[in-house]
Motif scaffolding. Sequence first.
Motif, mmCIF file in Angstrom:
data_model
loop_
_atom_site.group_PDB
_atom_site.id
_atom_site.type_symbol
_atom_site.label_atom_id
_atom_site.label_comp_id
_atom_site.label_asym_id
_atom_site.label_seq_id
_atom_site.Cartn_x
_atom_site.Cartn_y
_atom_site.Cartn_z
ATOM 1 N N LEU A 1 9.732 46.521 38.633
ATOM 2 C CA LEU A 1 8.622 45.864 37.945
ATOM 3 C C LEU A 1 8.413 46.383 36.527
ATOM 4 O O LEU A 1 8.022 45.628 35.629
ATOM 5 C CB LEU A 1 7.343 46.043 38.760
ATOM 6 C CG LEU A 1 7.330 45.371 40.142
ATOM 7 C CD1 LEU A 1 6.029 45.674 40.877
ATOM 8 C CD2 LEU A 1 7.544 43.870 40.016
ATOM 9 N N SER A 2 8.675 47.681 36.297
ATOM 10 C CA SER A 2 8.485 48.237 34.959
ATOM 11 C C SER A 2 9.508 47.697 33.963
ATOM 12 O O SER A 2 9.311 47.792 32.751
ATOM 13 C CB SER A 2 8.560 49.766 35.007
ATOM 14 O OG SER A 2 9.846 50.199 35.416
ATOM 15 N N GLN A 3 10.602 47.129 34.467
ATOM 16 C CA GLN A 3 11.666 46.599 33.612
ATOM 17 C C GLN A 3 11.754 45.069 33.646
ATOM 18 O O GLN A 3 12.545 44.488 32.910
ATOM 19 C CB GLN A 3 13.029 47.164 34.064
ATOM 20 C CG GLN A 3 13.070 48.661 34.217
ATOM 21 C CD GLN A 3 12.818 49.374 32.916
ATOM 22 O OE1 GLN A 3 13.500 49.114 31.921
ATOM 23 N NE2 GLN A 3 11.846 50.272 32.887
ATOM 24 N N TRP A 4 10.932 44.450 34.493
ATOM 25 C CA TRP A 4 11.084 43.023 34.768
ATOM 26 C C TRP A 4 10.365 42.187 33.714
ATOM 27 O O TRP A 4 9.393 41.496 33.979
ATOM 28 C CB TRP A 4 10.575 42.718 36.162
ATOM 29 C CG TRP A 4 11.008 41.414 36.768
ATOM 30 C CD1 TRP A 4 10.195 40.494 37.374
ATOM 31 C CD2 TRP A 4 12.338 40.871 36.856
ATOM 32 N NE1 TRP A 4 10.936 39.431 37.827
ATOM 33 C CE2 TRP A 4 12.255 39.638 37.527
ATOM 34 C CE3 TRP A 4 13.581 41.317 36.428
ATOM 35 C CZ2 TRP A 4 13.372 38.845 37.780
ATOM 36 C CZ3 TRP A 4 14.697 40.524 36.679
ATOM 37 C CH2 TRP A 4 14.584 39.308 37.341
ATOM 38 N N VAL A 5 10.896 42.230 32.481
ATOM 39 C CA VAL A 5 10.343 41.465 31.363
ATOM 40 C C VAL A 5 11.231 40.241 31.128
ATOM 41 O O VAL A 5 12.302 40.097 31.727
ATOM 42 C CB VAL A 5 10.265 42.328 30.088
ATOM 43 C CG1 VAL A 5 9.213 43.416 30.269
ATOM 44 C CG2 VAL A 5 11.612 42.962 29.772
ATOM 45 N N TRP A 6 10.806 39.376 30.232
ATOM 46 C CA TRP A 6 11.457 38.074 30.105
ATOM 47 C C TRP A 6 12.937 38.159 29.765
ATOM 48 O O TRP A 6 13.743 37.397 30.305
ATOM 49 C CB TRP A 6 10.740 37.226 29.053
ATOM 50 C CG TRP A 6 10.843 37.749 27.649
ATOM 51 C CD1 TRP A 6 9.993 38.623 27.032
ATOM 52 C CD2 TRP A 6 11.873 37.429 26.700
ATOM 53 N NE1 TRP A 6 10.420 38.874 25.748
ATOM 54 C CE2 TRP A 6 11.569 38.148 25.511
ATOM 55 C CE3 TRP A 6 13.002 36.610 26.720
ATOM 56 C CZ2 TRP A 6 12.365 38.082 24.374
ATOM 57 C CZ3 TRP A 6 13.804 36.544 25.582
ATOM 58 C CH2 TRP A 6 13.480 37.267 24.421
#
Length: 274
Positions: free
Chosen positions: A243-248
Motif C-alpha cells: 500500500l505504501s508503494q501503490w501509487v498511480w
Amino acid sequence: MEWFLIFVSVAVVWLASLCKILHSSFYPNQSPFLNNNAGSIQKKNVLLVIAHPDDESMFFSPTINQLTSRGHNVHILCMSTDVRKEELYRASAILKLPLQQVTALDHPDFQDGFGKVWNSNKLAKIVEKKIFAHAIDMVYQSLFHNLQVATPHHQSIWKIITFDNYGVSGHCNHRDVHQGVRRFILDTSKRYIEAWELVSSNIVRKYSGPIDIWLSFWSVKGEMHCLVNEHPLRSYAAMSQHLSQWVWFRKLFVSFSSYTYVNTLRKINNGQVL
C-alpha cells in the motif's frame, strides 16, 4: 490511416499475447528450468534473493507463480525492510508463499536508497547463512517426523534466483544483491547449487506488456529459460498489498511491464570473475 493500422496491429498482437497466457494457465507446460540434472521433476526448494519489499511482485511474479503452481517451495530473502515488512508478508500470501518461507532483514548496512553501496561479501555471508539454516531445519524436521533423506542435499536449496548486473531498473541495491549472490556462488563449496539471474531488457521491451512473451521466446539461447506468468491477475493483486508503494505510476507499471507477464532467466556462471 497508417496510425490506425499500427494501433490495430499492436492491439491484435497484445490480444494474441493474452491468449497465450490464458492458454498457459489452462494447459501449463513443464519448463526444463524445473528439471534437475537427471531430467526428473522432483519438488525442490528455490531461494529468491531480492533487495526490497515489492521486488517479488513487480519483477519476479512469473517465476514465483510457475514454481509454486508445480509444487516447488519458493523461499524469499529480502535484504532490506522498513514499515513494508507486513506488506511483503501480505503479498507473499497472495503469491501462495507460506510466511515461514519469507525472510525480511533489517540490517543497518542494507538500507534502501540510491547511493548506498551494499557490501557483496556481507551479502554473500547472509545468503550462505540462510541456506545453512534451511538445511539444518530440514534435518531437524526429518528427525522429528522420522523421515529419511535420500541424499545430503535432497531437501536443500537447489537454485538461487536474483537480479542480473543491471537490476532491471538500474537500482544500485538490485545490482549489489546480484554481486552478493555471485560472490556466494564463487566462494561456496556447495556445487550442486545453481544461481540464475533475471535478464534486464531495453525500455521498449520493458513496457511492451504481454507482447514481450514472443520476443523473450525468440531471444532465449544457451543456458536461458523463459517463464510465462500463468496468473498475471495474481501478480497485480500481490503488488496492491504494498500500500505504501501503490501509487498511480506503479499501477501502470504492473499493467504494462513485461515483467508482469514473463521472466527470462539466465544461469550465472560460477567460474566468472567478479
